[in-house]
Design a protein around this motif. Structure first.
Motif, PDB file in Angstrom:
ATOM      1  N   VAL A 264      -9.992 -24.828 111.107  1.00 22.29           N
ATOM      2  CA  VAL A 264      -9.524 -23.934 110.343  1.00 22.29           C
ATOM      3  C   VAL A 264     -10.145 -24.059 108.848  1.00 22.29           C
ATOM      4  O   VAL A 264     -10.384 -25.022 108.494  1.00 22.29           O
ATOM      5  N   ILE A 265     -10.587 -22.774 108.481  1.00 20.52           N
ATOM      6  CA  ILE A 265     -11.322 -22.886 107.080  1.00 20.52           C
ATOM      7  C   ILE A 265     -10.192 -22.270 105.996  1.00 20.52           C
ATOM      8  O   ILE A 265      -9.902 -20.992 106.446  1.00 20.52           O
ATOM      9  N   ALA A 266      -9.723 -22.877 105.053  1.00 17.39           N
ATOM     10  CA  ALA A 266      -8.639 -22.255 104.363  1.00 17.39           C
ATOM     11  C   ALA A 266      -8.627 -22.998 102.921  1.00 17.39           C
ATOM     12  O   ALA A 266      -9.343 -23.890 102.484  1.00 17.39           O
ATOM     13  N   ARG A 267      -7.859 -22.272 102.111  1.00 16.25           N
ATOM     14  CA  ARG A 267      -7.511 -22.960 100.808  1.00 16.25           C
ATOM     15  C   ARG A 267      -6.563 -24.072 101.249  1.00 16.25           C
ATOM     16  O   ARG A 267      -6.219 -24.419 102.231  1.00 16.25           O
ATOM     17  N   ARG A 281      -4.543 -29.805 113.209  1.00 16.81           N
ATOM     18  CA  ARG A 281      -5.522 -29.116 113.137  1.00 16.81           C
ATOM     19  C   ARG A 281      -6.610 -29.367 112.280  1.00 16.81           C
ATOM     20  O   ARG A 281      -6.394 -29.259 110.998  1.00 16.81           O
ATOM     21  N   PRO A 282      -7.830 -29.770 112.636  1.00 19.24           N
ATOM     22  CA  PRO A 282      -8.788 -30.015 111.688  1.00 19.24           C
ATOM     23  C   PRO A 282      -9.177 -28.917 110.759  1.00 19.24           C
ATOM     24  O   PRO A 282      -9.296 -27.786 111.097  1.00 19.24           O
ATOM     25  N   ALA A 283      -9.730 -29.254 109.509  1.00 22.66           N
ATOM     26  CA  ALA A 283     -10.028 -28.226 108.548  1.00 22.66           C
ATOM     27  C   ALA A 283     -11.170 -28.384 107.578  1.00 22.66           C
ATOM     28  O   ALA A 283     -11.268 -29.561 107.330  1.00 22.66           O
ATOM     29  N   ILE A 284     -11.583 -27.264 107.024  1.00 23.77           N
ATOM     30  CA  ILE A 284     -12.537 -27.504 106.135  1.00 23.77           C
ATOM     31  C   ILE A 284     -11.679 -26.882 104.695  1.00 23.77           C
ATOM     32  O   ILE A 284     -11.334 -25.415 104.836  1.00 23.77           O
ATOM     33  N   LEU A 285     -11.314 -27.375 103.508  1.00 20.03           N
ATOM     34  CA  LEU A 285     -10.622 -26.932 102.668  1.00 20.03           C
ATOM     35  C   LEU A 285     -11.441 -26.677 101.518  1.00 20.03           C
ATOM     36  O   LEU A 285     -12.153 -27.435 101.031  1.00 20.03           O
ATOM     37  N   VAL A 286     -10.779 -25.607 100.867  1.00 16.15           N
ATOM     38  CA  VAL A 286     -11.638 -25.059  99.660  1.00 16.15           C
ATOM     39  C   VAL A 286     -10.618 -24.865  98.574  1.00 16.15           C
ATOM     40  O   VAL A 286     -10.030 -23.717  98.510  1.00 16.15           O
ATOM     41  N   PRO A 287     -10.000 -25.753  97.814  1.00 12.92           N
ATOM     42  CA  PRO A 287      -8.864 -25.639  96.833  1.00 12.92           C
ATOM     43  C   PRO A 287      -9.451 -24.590  95.718  1.00 12.92           C
ATOM     44  O   PRO A 287     -10.431 -24.202  95.502  1.00 12.92           O
ATOM     45  N   LEU A 288      -8.090 -23.879  95.419  1.00  7.92           N
ATOM     46  CA  LEU A 288      -8.284 -22.719  94.639  1.00  7.92           C
ATOM     47  C   LEU A 288      -8.426 -23.426  92.997  1.00  7.92           C
ATOM     48  O   LEU A 288      -7.581 -23.934  92.515  1.00  7.92           O
TER      49      LEU A 288
END
Length: 386
Positions: A264-267, A281-288
């Protein structure tokens, strides 16, 4: 089943506040209690969360805008407080629970005035502004993280770690195995910016995925939630790059998409992280970066340090960096499986139950509004209070 009681849940109109409030409402009603919601125009119309629940809109100004702005905010808050008090005369809540956001403040102020037990739930790893304003006066503070910044140590005795409640559809994913991933099988990616979307994901993700090795790129199946103003350009970009992608501005069946996603690519919003960790679920996180007190960066730390996610600051979120992180996660099935296990280990699947237990404990002693007053025989499914 315990004796039926009445609870008011007060929350701002974004998904981060509304989703845990809805999960608590479902748990309380399952236990036979009555629930009413106080929010703003956005909150009462949030799709699919509060069907069949009394909803009330109270005025709530937002602090800011100089002296004139503060005056207007104070005036609206005072009006909202008066309206909340009137609501409590008819609904007679055993407790009022705030979930943050300015629309929660009038409801809590009204509860303080009527000496009704109160609690707040903090979804983020940094105590929010409204919860900071009322922390001294509430009876209990429920947190989603073991460490919450800007929460004073003097409140430790009334602070309870419960986690962030998620929908039952998300909890159900926890019981399922991680989707099978073989060397030549479809690799499913979910891209979501939360309830409000994220333009940066629409701009960067297609180009980043296009930089993956050809054999890997051809296996991709992307589901991408985009903002309305971004969706057509994003759809055209995927088509130009020959990447299989389904796009929507809103995903009502998000739990289903989450259940079969490999990455999952997400905030790094509170509800997003709660769902990722409950589901595993593994994730790539891009904080706001503009989030108040940079709380999304703080939210992401636990999952990232555990090895269940990789965090990329928005200033560093480029197609090249995304492709690099995707390859590290996606080209090694064993590493991906391990990341899923570590993400799952951060989840607190009993959050709704534990928060409901805490809320019920606040209502053990009848408040002054209930004594000698019979309960109404029936509550309307929806009500506008204005």
């Amino acid at each position: 089943m315990s004796k039926p009681r009445h609870f008011v849940l007060a929350a701002g109109g974004t998904g981060g506040h509304m989703v845990p409030a809805a999960a608590l409402a479902a748990e309380l009603m399952k236990r036979g209690h009555y629930v009413a919601l106080v929010s703003d125009e956005r909150g009462v119309r949030f799709p699919g969360l509060f069907e069949g629940i009394q909803t009330h809109i109270l005025p709530a100004g937002r602090l800011g805008g100089g002296p004139v702005g503060y005056y207007k905010a104070a005036r609206d808050m005072w009006r909202g407080r008066a309206m909340a008090i009137e609501l409590y005369r008819t609904f007679r809540p055993d407790a009022v629970i705030g979930f943050g956001g300015y629309p929660a403040l009038p409801a809590l102020l009204g509860a303080f005035a009527r000496k009704i037990p109160t609690a707040v739930h903090e979804q983020n790893a940094v105590l929010g502004r409204v919860n900071r304003l009322v922390a001294r006066k509430v009876d209990a503070i429920a947190t989603s993280y073991a460490k919450v910044e800007r929460l004073k140590e003097t409140y430790n005795e009334k602070t309870h770690l419960v986690g962030n409640p998620v929908r039952e559809e998300v909890l159900a994913i926890r019981a399922r195995p991680f989707p099978l991933l073989e060397e030549d099988s479809i690799f499913r990616v979910l891209v979501t910016g939360g309830s409000q979307g994220a333009s940066v994901l629409s701009k960067v993700v297609p180009d980043g995925l296009s930089m993956l090795p050809v054999a890997f790129r051809r296996r991709l199946q992307v589901t991408h939630q985009a903002r309305p103003e971004d969706i057509e350009a994003c759809r055209a970009k995927y088509k130009e790059l020959d990447i299989a992608a389904d796009l929507a501005t809103y995903l009502p069946d998000l739990p289903e998409h989450l259940s079969w996603s490999h990455v999952v690519i997400a905030r790094a919003g509170a509800s997003t992280l709660a769902e990722l960790t409950c589901a595993g679920r593994p994730a790539i996180l891009v904080p706001l970066p503009s989030a108040t007190d940079d709380h999304q960066t703080v939210n992401a730390r636990e999952m990232t340090m555990a090895g269940g996610a990789r965090t990329i600051n928005q200033r560093d979120f480029t197609p090249v960096e995304l492709a690099k992180q995707m390859q590290r996660l996606g080209l090694d099935p064993a590493a991906l499986q391990n990341a899923a296990v570590r993400a799952r280990g951060c989840g607190r699947p009993d959050a709704a139950r534990d928060l409901a237990d805490l809320v019920e404990s606040l209502g053990d002693k009848p408040n002054e509004l209930q004594i000698g007053v019979p309960l109404p025989a029936k509550f309307p499914e929806k009500a506008a209070f204005a």
